[in-house]
Design an enzyme around this catalytic site. Structure first.
Site, PDB file in Angstrom:
ATOM      1  N   HIS A 188      69.229   7.104 -37.549  1.00 16.80           N
ATOM      2  CA  HIS A 188      68.411   8.283 -37.830  1.00 16.80           C
ATOM      3  C   HIS A 188      67.788   8.817 -36.542  1.00 16.80           C
ATOM      4  CE1 HIS A 188      65.632   4.880 -37.914  1.00 16.80           C
ATOM      5  NE2 HIS A 188      64.631   5.714 -37.737  1.00 16.80           N
ATOM      6  N   LEU A 189      67.847  10.120 -36.399  1.00 20.99           N
ATOM      7  CA  LEU A 189      67.139  10.805 -35.321  1.00 20.99           C
ATOM      8  C   LEU A 189      65.911  11.453 -35.947  1.00 20.99           C
ATOM      9  CD1 LEU A 189      70.500  11.711 -34.971  1.00 20.99           C
ATOM     10  CD2 LEU A 189      69.557  12.034 -32.715  1.00 20.99           C
TER      11      LEU A 189
END
Length: 297
Positions: free
Chosen positions: A151-152
């Site tokens: 996840h960013l």
């Protein structure tokens, strides 16, 4: 969601309002102080109800009865903002400190240690082009990643009321006139190993911006000697991305002097659990803590 005609920023706002009403979003209350060191005005946030986050996480884990618990598979529908291409989804960060903090997650499980690919970066830019804020990636648990699913994150400006942008920005922007676009250098004033580069005019499409970012990202991994096999990184690192520049910081440990640090720490925004930890930061100073979790120059 019925918001298909809205732009992404409007969808984020609409989803936030709904998720708050539905109690799906659990904002974490904080107080904050500014702490100046070497002309950097660090923001230190003090959590008021960390216990609530920790209790909720325990409950979630119990519910799943498994250490393999993954809150992104499936993600909570009430936190869903939009699809980002075929491979990624934008959702709200359930335990947010700043409003409208979003996560860009892969639809299928991928480990957080995997290198960012062109699809990750294109999804990232789809959000960054519509949100005035800071993008970041905590590559691995040592870098402060709380979930193993890739996840960013994007957090809107300002990172605290009565402040603009974020504390580390002015130091980086001082290098603007000295550097060509795409040139990777280190910020001399910082006591820990890091690399910065200016991306140039990012008024291009998300796809074009992703290509430029990917090239610089790989140059930075090489410049900082972060070991990887082309797909997975053995070294943990933090990555900061704005519309103008990028910064990468290799990591050696998740915390120092009991203070946990993720990418936001290297943007100049620190988070502490209580007043005791605030005193520790005042005693040791922020740059000392950042140097200890990174690699001292």
């Amino acid at each position: 969601m019925g918001n298909n005609n809205l732009d992404l920023w409007s969808k984020i706002n609409a989803t936030t309002i709904n998720a708050l009403q539905e109690k799906a979003l659990k904002p974490i209350e904080t107080k904050y102080q500014f702490l100046e060191e070497q002309n950097i005005n660090f923001i230190v946030r003090i959590l008021d109800n960390i216990q609530r986050k920790e209790n909720a996480k325990k409950k979630q884990k119990k519910k799943q009865k498994s250490t393999e618990y993954n809150p992104f598979l499936p993600y909570e529908e009430k936190l869903y903002v939009d699809d980002l291409g075929d491979s990624h989804v934008c959702i709200l960060n359930k335990y947010n400190v700043v409003n409208n903090h979003v996560l860009i997650i892969t639809k299928d499980f991928e480990p957080q240690e995997n290198l960012l690919n062109i699809n990750d970066l294109e999804a990232f830019w789809m959000v960054l082009k519509q949100v005035s804020g800071l993008g970041f990636y905590n590559a691995g648990a040592v870098a402060g990643a709380s979930q193993p699913h890739k996840h960013l994150q994007v957090i809107p400006f300002p990172l605290a009321p009565n402040s603009q942008g974020f504390p580390m920005e002015n130091l980086v922007l001082n290098y603007r006139s000295k550097l060509r676009d795409g040139e990777v250098v280190t910020v001399d004033e910082l006591p820990y190993l890091q690399a910065i580069a200016f991306t140039g005019n990012m008024e291009k499409s998300a796809k074009e911006s992703a290509k430029i970012t990917k090239e610089l990202y790989h140059q930075m991994l090489e410049y900082l000697s972060i070991e990887n096999d082309g797909k997975t990184s053995r070294g943990n690192y933090n990555l900061l991305v704005t519309k103008q520049w990028m910064m990468m910081i290799p990591r050696t440990q998740p915390k120092a002097e009991s203070i946990s640090i993720n990418s936001l720490g290297f943007a100049g925004a620190l988070l502490v659990k209580n007043e005791e930890q605030l005193e520790i930061i005042k005693q040791y100073k922020p740059l000392h803590i950042l140097k200890k979790v990174g690699i001292e120059k």
